[in-house]
Design an enzyme around this catalytic site. Structure first.
Site, mmCIF file in Angstrom:
data_model
loop_
_atom_site.group_PDB
_atom_site.id
_atom_site.type_symbol
_atom_site.label_atom_id
_atom_site.label_comp_id
_atom_site.label_asym_id
_atom_site.label_seq_id
_atom_site.Cartn_x
_atom_site.Cartn_y
_atom_site.Cartn_z
ATOM 1 N N HIS A 26 -7.946 9.559 -1.497
ATOM 2 C CA HIS A 26 -7.254 9.536 -0.208
ATOM 3 C C HIS A 26 -8.050 10.253 0.888
ATOM 4 C CE1 HIS A 26 -2.854 9.296 1.421
ATOM 5 N NE2 HIS A 26 -3.730 9.001 2.342
ATOM 6 N N LYS A 50 -3.065 5.984 -4.188
ATOM 7 C CA LYS A 50 -4.181 6.864 -3.850
ATOM 8 C C LYS A 50 -4.055 8.226 -4.529
ATOM 9 C CE LYS A 50 -3.940 4.739 0.749
ATOM 10 N NZ LYS A 50 -2.516 4.386 0.773
ATOM 11 N N TYR A 75 2.612 10.011 -0.281
ATOM 12 C CA TYR A 75 3.761 9.486 0.465
ATOM 13 C C TYR A 75 5.075 9.819 -0.218
ATOM 14 C CZ TYR A 75 0.123 6.463 2.556
ATOM 15 O OH TYR A 75 -1.009 5.970 3.159
ATOM 16 N N ASP A 129 0.837 -1.198 0.000
ATOM 17 C CA ASP A 129 0.000 0.000 0.000
ATOM 18 C C ASP A 129 0.871 1.247 0.000
ATOM 19 O OD1 ASP A 129 -2.974 1.067 0.876
ATOM 20 O OD2 ASP A 129 -1.390 2.265 1.796
#
Length: 290
Positions: free
Chosen positions: A117, A84, A55, A50
């Site tokens: 997200h 996401k 990120y 994931d």
């Protein structure tokens, strides 16, 4: 749900199989740290990774996955990859571009799951309903094209889901939210499950408050297991799909050893009922400063 291994699966509403434990990469620094963590997870049996555009580590995640596939002989179809849509990219055209950008960074032809997200970004706070509808349409089209094998949401509350469903042709298949002892979001979980969504638990180990809790220490002693394994086993038995994260191989391995013991129903409920743990509660998405 009688899961025996990391590769046992939940089944999404479209029939897609999703491995019952995922490996999270939030706060894993792009570059060597993230690459090594993802590669270690794959090497030790994880088949569900994931990540997210936010990120800023999709390139390292993708490189680790592709290197592992090439070196191990494991096929791409055996590895489930999630990423996401970030808040700044809500909208029809920008979502289409964001999907292609994530695929390019990951070095993949498709991702197995793509999530919105957050439901109500600061940038679109006065028109979030419209922007979510536009993003979802773009995701539905990418799903039809095969770029996304499943689509879902993250951090949505009931009100956001109800609004999305006014225009969605395909219902969300997954909801990813913060779930751990002391943060159970019972009503939201029931709402999602009633709508055939698999519920994923991010931050399933919470924060330090779980590890200093007397009840959790008692259960750790009773079962002869570290508190981390008690938390993850509880997630599975509650029907959640946990996404533990670590950059340390020993911990990555430890977090996978949750299939050879079972918590009693009474102990599961004891954990579910824990209150006042020193953990950061789930953020209200309508107040998030991003």
């Amino acid at each position: 749900m009688d899961f025996k291994t990391l590769t046992d699966t939940f089944t999404l509403s479209n029939g897609t199989k999703i491995p019952c434990v995922g490996f999270g990469t939030w706060q894993s620094t792009d570059g060597e740290e993230c690459y090594n963590a993802v590669y270690a997870a794959l090497k030790n049996g994880y088949r569900h990774i994931d990540t997210a555009a936010a990120y800023e580590n999709e390139e390292s995640v993708g490189k680790a996955i592709n290197d592992f596939i090439r070196q191990s002989g494991v096929s791409r179809s055996e590895i489930f990859v999630t990423t996401k849509l970030w808040n700044d990219d809500h909208g029809y055209e920008t979502t289409k571009q964001a999907i292609d950008r994530s695929l390019a960074k990951l070095g993949l032809d498709y991702v197995d799951l793509y999530l919105i997200h957050w439901p109500n970004p600061l940038k679109f706070r006065d028109c979030w309903e419209e922007k979510n509808a536009e993003s979802w349409l773009a995701m539905e089209e990418a799903y039809a094209e095969g770029k996304l094998k499943a689509i879902g949401i993250s951090n949505f509350c009931e009100r956001h889901i109800n609004e999305l469903m006014k225009t969605a042709k395909i219902a969300p298949m997954v909801e990813q939210i913060k779930l751990c002892p002391g943060q159970t979001q019972k009503e939201l979980v029931e709402f999602c499950k009633a709508r055939s969504m698999v519920v994923e638990a991010y931050s399933p180990l919470g924060t330090g408050g779980i590890f200093s809790n007397d009840d959790m220490h008692e259960l750790s002693m009773k079962y002869g297991r570290p508190i981390s394994q008690i938390c993850l086993r509880w997630s599975l038995q509650k029907g959640y799909l946990p996404l533990p994260k670590s950059v340390t191989e020993a911990r990555i391995i430890e977090n996978a050893k949750i299939f050879d013991f079972e918590l009693s129903d009474e102990d599961c409920e004891r954990i579910s009922g824990l209150k006042d743990l020193d953990i950061r509660q789930a953020r209200n998405p309508d107040d998030a400063p991003f």
